[in-house]
Design an enzyme around this catalytic site. Structure first.
Site, short mmCIF file in Angstrom:
data_model
loop_
_atom_site.label_atom_id
_atom_site.label_comp_id
_atom_site.label_asym_id
_atom_site.label_seq_id
_atom_site.Cartn_x
_atom_site.Cartn_y
_atom_site.Cartn_z
N GLU A 104 1.27 -1.35 -0.22
CA GLU A 104 0.24 0.15 0.19
C GLU A 104 0.91 1.13 -0.03
OE1 GLU A 104 -2.56 1.88 -0.45
OE2 GLU A 104 -4.60 0.42 0.46
N ASP A 105 0.44 2.43 -0.58
CA ASP A 105 0.83 3.59 -0.33
C ASP A 105 0.61 4.32 0.89
OD1 ASP A 105 -1.59 4.54 -0.82
OD2 ASP A 105 -1.84 5.91 -2.05
N ASP A 108 -4.79 5.58 6.30
CA ASP A 108 -4.79 6.98 7.21
C ASP A 108 -5.44 6.20 7.92
OD1 ASP A 108 -6.15 8.59 7.68
OD2 ASP A 108 -6.20 9.61 5.29
N PHE A 157 -1.51 16.18 4.53
CA PHE A 157 -2.52 15.31 3.26
C PHE A 157 -0.30 15.53 2.48
CE2 PHE A 157 -3.16 15.39 -0.97
CZ PHE A 157 -4.07 14.35 -0.83
N ARG A 170 1.45 12.56 -8.76
CA ARG A 170 2.12 11.14 -8.67
C ARG A 170 3.40 11.22 -8.90
NH1 ARG A 170 -2.43 7.55 -7.03
NH2 ARG A 170 -3.93 8.02 -8.47
P1 IMP Z 1 -7.68 4.88 4.11
O1 IMP Z 1 -8.54 4.19 3.51
O2 IMP Z 1 -8.11 6.17 4.85
O3 IMP Z 1 -6.42 3.76 5.14
O4 IMP Z 1 -6.56 5.42 2.87
C1 IMP Z 1 -6.10 4.97 2.55
C2 IMP Z 1 -6.01 5.34 0.93
O5 IMP Z 1 -6.58 7.18 0.76
C3 IMP Z 1 -4.80 5.68 0.28
O6 IMP Z 1 -4.42 4.23 -0.35
C4 IMP Z 1 -4.88 7.21 -0.53
O7 IMP Z 1 -5.12 6.41 -1.49
C5 IMP Z 1 -5.45 7.58 0.33
N1 IMP Z 1 -5.42 8.47 1.22
C6 IMP Z 1 -4.71 8.47 2.42
N2 IMP Z 1 -4.40 10.27 3.19
C7 IMP Z 1 -4.01 11.00 2.07
C8 IMP Z 1 -2.50 11.58 1.54
O8 IMP Z 1 -2.35 12.23 2.75
N3 IMP Z 1 -2.58 11.31 0.20
C9 IMP Z 1 -2.96 11.01 -0.86
N4 IMP Z 1 -3.17 10.00 -0.49
C10 IMP Z 1 -3.84 9.97 0.36
#
Ligand code: IMP
Length: 180
Positions: A104-105, A108, A157, A170
């Site tokens: 995963e990138d 959050d 962010f 990206r």
């Molecule tokens: P989660 O489901 O809240 O954990 O979010 C995961 C996804 O949200 C990641 O795979 C990203 O695509 C996007 N995301 C969450 N935080 C960021 C950020 O700070 N920058 C860019 N994308 C984010």
């Protein structure tokens, strides 16, 4: 190194984690995975789009026998997570009895990874772990055990190195954080 700024859509971002640090951390993760999966022939599942740079740099440093495949989930809109369980697209491999490592990138709230892990576990892999480039521990809303984390960050962010803000950013080689 001097800070640099970029403007993406309506927001300004400033350099935050430079490429050198990212690569050093990816190296450490790769060494750990090489040791822990030595005889397990893992299947890496990279979650597109955000993980593409992380995946490329990590996989160049994985020296054990392994497979890599790419999956997609529903796309992320704006700066908030929706919390919905997203369908897995592109998973053609049979993961039954395989050692799976999700790439995963960023984690959050953890909704995305939580939903993904639930769906993967239904297919009875031998094991499934998560390797993420970034983790925002203060934002986690699930008791997730993310085994491999290249870098934890506060609740900012960020863009770059695969991560985007509404499609842009990206391609940046460093990670930038929002300043306004
Ligand atoms: P989660 O489901 O809240 O954990 O979010 C995961 C996804 O949200 C990641 O795979 C990203 O695509 C996007 N995301 C969450 N935080 C960021 C950020 O700070 N920058 C860019 N994308 C984010």
């Amino acid at each position: 190194m001097d800070p640099r700024t970029v403007k993406l859509h309506d927001c300004e971002f400033s350099t935050y984690i430079f490429e050198e640090e990212i690569i050093a951390r990816v190296n450490m993760l790769a060494e750990q995975i090489n040791k822990e999966y030595e005889h397990k022939q893992p299947l890496f599942l990279a979650v597109l789009n955000g993980s593409f740079m992380f995946t490329a740099d990590l996989m160049k440093r994985i020296s054990i026998p392994c497979e890599i495949s790419f999956i997609r989930l529903a796309s992320y809109q704006d700066m908030q997570s929706t919390g919905k369980v997203k369908e897995i697209l592109g998973l053609s491999e049979d993961i039954h009895s395989r050692h799976v490592v999700v790439l995963e990138d960023i984690v959050d709230t953890g909704h995305t990874v939580h939903g993904l892990l639930q769906q993967l576990k239904e297919r009875k892999p031998a094991s499934v772990e998560v390797a993420t480039l970034l983790l925002k521990p203060d934002c986690l809303q699930h008791p997730l055990d993310v085994k491999y984390v290249a870098r934890s960050i506060p609740n900012d962010f960020v863009v770059g190195y695969g991560l985007d803000y509404n499609g842009l950013g990206r391609n940046l080689r460093d990670i930038y954080k929002i300043i306004s």
